[in-house]
Design an enzyme around this catalytic site. Structure first.
Site, PDB file in Angstrom:
ATOM      1  N   GLU A   1     -78.259 -40.233 -26.462  1.00  0.00           N
ATOM      2  CA  GLU A   1     -78.583 -39.876 -25.076  1.00  0.00           C
ATOM      3  C   GLU A   1     -77.396 -39.142 -24.476  1.00  0.00           C
ATOM      4  O   GLU A   1     -76.241 -39.538 -24.682  1.00  0.00           O
ATOM      5  CB  GLU A   1     -78.836 -41.117 -24.200  1.00  0.00           C
ATOM      6  CG  GLU A   1     -80.100 -41.862 -24.526  1.00  0.00           C
ATOM      7  CD  GLU A   1     -80.368 -43.027 -23.573  1.00  0.00           C
ATOM      8  OE1 GLU A   1     -79.930 -42.971 -22.396  1.00  0.00           O
ATOM      9  OE2 GLU A   1     -81.003 -43.987 -24.013  1.00  0.00           O
TER      10      GLU A   1
HETATM   11  P1  P53 Z   1     -81.427 -43.200 -15.328  1.00  0.00           P
HETATM   12  C1  P53 Z   1     -76.842 -46.875 -16.604  1.00  0.00           C
HETATM   13  C2  P53 Z   1     -75.744 -46.209 -17.137  1.00  0.00           C
HETATM   14  C3  P53 Z   1     -75.882 -45.412 -18.253  1.00  0.00           C
HETATM   15  C4  P53 Z   1     -77.131 -45.292 -18.852  1.00  0.00           C
HETATM   16  O1  P53 Z   1     -80.558 -43.361 -16.639  1.00  0.00           O
HETATM   17  C5  P53 Z   1     -78.213 -45.966 -18.346  1.00  0.00           C
HETATM   18  C6  P53 Z   1     -78.086 -46.753 -17.223  1.00  0.00           C
HETATM   19  C7  P53 Z   1     -79.258 -47.462 -16.648  1.00  0.00           C
HETATM   20  O2  P53 Z   1     -79.766 -46.746 -15.562  1.00  0.00           O
HETATM   21  O3  P53 Z   1     -79.446 -45.960 -18.921  1.00  0.00           O
HETATM   22  C8  P53 Z   1     -79.787 -45.060 -19.962  1.00  0.00           C
HETATM   23  O4  P53 Z   1     -82.855 -43.115 -15.770  1.00  0.00           O
HETATM   24  C9  P53 Z   1     -81.050 -45.589 -20.583  1.00  0.00           C
HETATM   25  C10 P53 Z   1     -82.269 -44.781 -20.276  1.00  0.00           C
HETATM   26  C11 P53 Z   1     -82.110 -44.150 -18.909  1.00  0.00           C
HETATM   27  C12 P53 Z   1     -80.948 -43.161 -18.985  1.00  0.00           C
HETATM   28  O5  P53 Z   1     -79.764 -43.808 -19.394  1.00  0.00           O
HETATM   29  O6  P53 Z   1     -81.134 -44.410 -14.525  1.00  0.00           O
HETATM   30  O7  P53 Z   1     -80.948 -45.810 -21.972  1.00  0.00           O
HETATM   31  O8  P53 Z   1     -83.398 -45.602 -20.385  1.00  0.00           O
HETATM   32  O9  P53 Z   1     -83.244 -43.518 -18.428  1.00  0.00           O
HETATM   33  C13 P53 Z   1     -80.680 -42.450 -17.680  1.00  0.00           C
HETATM   34  O10 P53 Z   1     -80.973 -41.920 -14.690  1.00  0.00           O
END
Ligand code: P53
Length: 476
Positions: A374
């Site tokens: 990611e």
């Molecule tokens: P969203 C916090 C910090 C880093 C990654 O996040 C995180 C989170 C939780 O919010 O989550 C990951 O959608 C996760 C995904 C998520 C993505 O990062 O809050 O593995 O499910 O959607 C982005 O912007």
């Protein structure tokens, strides 16, 4: 020569609950994601007692990938994806989590999805538990505070490893297992581990206990995978936000080191099969008496992961303060703003160099292949009247990160398997439940309130990423 190895896994990443929708289709059970309402930046998502009438639960429909995946995969193939990271919704396979036999309709859905990927030359990369465990395991067992969940998870893992062993080679056990280091807020403990706390409860040891059971479950799953098919590759999945010292004052440096210890020990257990001594000493100092048995310790040593999958969005910074003589890290109070970097609209610090640092940090510590599963930029996009989205800011973010990733590979010699940017098609934000925090190369017509046609369109970044893949990262 771009520097990335032949067969480098360029692709995109999503999670079942954030895009599938179809929350009741094919016998699916209610997951923890199904009882979370939409929030916003600074407004936490509400975790309701079951699904209540009149509330907005954005994951119920999400972007309806459940019914539209064939068309969406075609768009991924058009970009040239070599792989596609998604998760298997546990509740499609075991709707309540504690059944003895799986739900065939759910298994068939993923057979069809993976077949469609493979037909397009896209290799599925699968997370077993990505913030979507069965809600029944929360209400009946207290989530991962209960040792019984090990058995349920391992049963689920064995079923899907066996069923998909010839379709899926790369797996990860628990998504961002270390998010729960942020245990003062309700979001991470609930999404990671199905933990709901009593008012006034001492949250920290509960978090460590839940994480321990997950680590044992992960190790048993790795061991089972090897028995089922030695060709399977099982990784862990860590949310990497490297924590810098705010200054070079020695105590700031020590504070940063302690912070790294407290956020990343999970990786030590996954990779080395045992707890780092600093954490055992910390448990002792704090008087945490955890349920860790000799069988657990044995299991941990027998289920070390094959690779490290991780997310990278941002770096953090911390500093020592007088009221914290032990330099203990508390994620809700110990972080400070880094004056050298910019922030996204959601306050996430933008730091491409931090990705190179993270790759090196992991490789120095563990010498295992790494997989960036990611990375991405959540932003507000504007759909123009001609159907285009000029998301140059997203291209800028991603190209700067890929440039640093390339330095880590070419100059520093890190072994990198692949790169799957997050939310390659717009989906529901995990943290806020919003649609308007968009990450995709593909725009989805839907707003925070759930209105829209769900139509898909290519953003400017779509053609850009297509070229990145076609040139194996030479042209950014
Ligand atoms: P969203 C916090 C910090 C880093 C990654 O996040 C995180 C989170 C939780 O919010 O989550 C990951 O959608 C996760 C995904 C998520 C993505 O990062 O809050 O593995 O499910 O959607 C982005 O912007």
């Amino acid at each position: 020569m771009s520097g990335f190895k032949a067969g480098f896994l360029w692709g995109g990443a999503v999670a079942a609950h954030q895009l599938e929708g179809g929350w009741k289709e094919g016998g699916k059970g209610v997951s923890v994601a199904d009882v979370m309402t939409a929030g916003a930046h600074g407004v936490p998502r509400e975790i309701t007692d079951g699904v209540l009438p009149g509330k907005n639960y954005p994951n119920h429909e999400a972007i309806d990938f459940y019914h539209r995946y064939k068309d969406d995969l075609k768009l991924f193939a058009e970009m040239g994806y070599k792989c596609f990271r998604t998760s298997i919704a546990w509740t499609r396979i075991f709707p309540n989590g504690d059944e003895l036999t799986p739900n065939e309709a759910g298994l068939q859905f993923y057979d069809d999805l993976f077949d469609e990927c493979l037909k397009l030359g896209i290799e599925p990369v699968i997370t077993l538990s990505h913030f979507e465990m069965p809600y029944h395991l929360v209400t009946e067992y207290g989530g991962w505070r209960n040792r019984k969940l090990i058995e349920f998870f391992v049963r689920f893992a064995k079923v899907v490893f066996t069923r998909y062993q010839h379709k899926v080679k790369y797996w990860m056990t628990f998504n961002e297992i270390n998010n729960q280091a942020n245990y003062h807020e309700d979001f991470a403990p609930f999404t990671n581990s199905g933990l709901k706390y009593q008012p006034g409860e001492d949250r920290e040891p509960v978090m460590y206990q839940a994480a321990h059971y997950e680590l044992v479950a992960s190790a048993l799953a790795v061991k089972a995978a090897r028995e089922i098919n030695p060709a399977l590759q099982i990784g862990c999945m860590i949310a990497m936000c490297p924590i810098y010292p705010l200054t070079c004052a020695p105590n700031d440096m020590m504070m940063a080191m302690n912070a790294m210890h407290r956020r990343y020990w999970f990786t030590d257990v996954h990779v080395r099969g045992k707890y780092p001594q600093h954490l055992l000493n910390y448990f002792q100092r704090r008087g945490f008496a955890l349920d860790i048995t000799d069988e657990d310790r044995q299991a941990l040593t027998e289920g070390c992961v094959d690779y490290i999958g991780f997310s990278y969005y941002m770096s953090f910074a911390t500093k020592a303060t007088e009221d914290n003589p032990q330099l203990d890290y508390d994620e809700t109070t110990s972080l400070v703003s880094n004056p050298y970097v910019q922030k996204s609209d959601w306050g996430w610090q933008i730091d491409p160099v931090g990705l190179r640092y993270s790759l090196n940090w992991f490789y120095d510590h563990y010498q295992l292949p790494l997989f960036i599963v990611e990375n991405g930029f959540g932003a507000i996009d504007v759909l123009e009247s001609d159907g285009t989205v000029n998301d140059q800011y997203r291209i800028d973010y991603l190209s700067a990160h890929i440039a640093e990733m390339k330095k880590a590979v070419v100059e520093d010699g890190v072994d990198l398997m692949g790169y799957t940017p997050w939310g390659c098609i717009d989906l529901v934000s995990a943290g806020t439940g919003e649609m308007k925090k968009r990450y995709g190369f593909i725009y989805v017509d839907k707003d925070n309130e759930g209105n829209g046609t769900l139509a898909r369109s290519r953003k400017k970044s779509f053609a850009w990423y297509q070229k990145v893949i076609a040139t194996n990262g030479s042209e950014l």
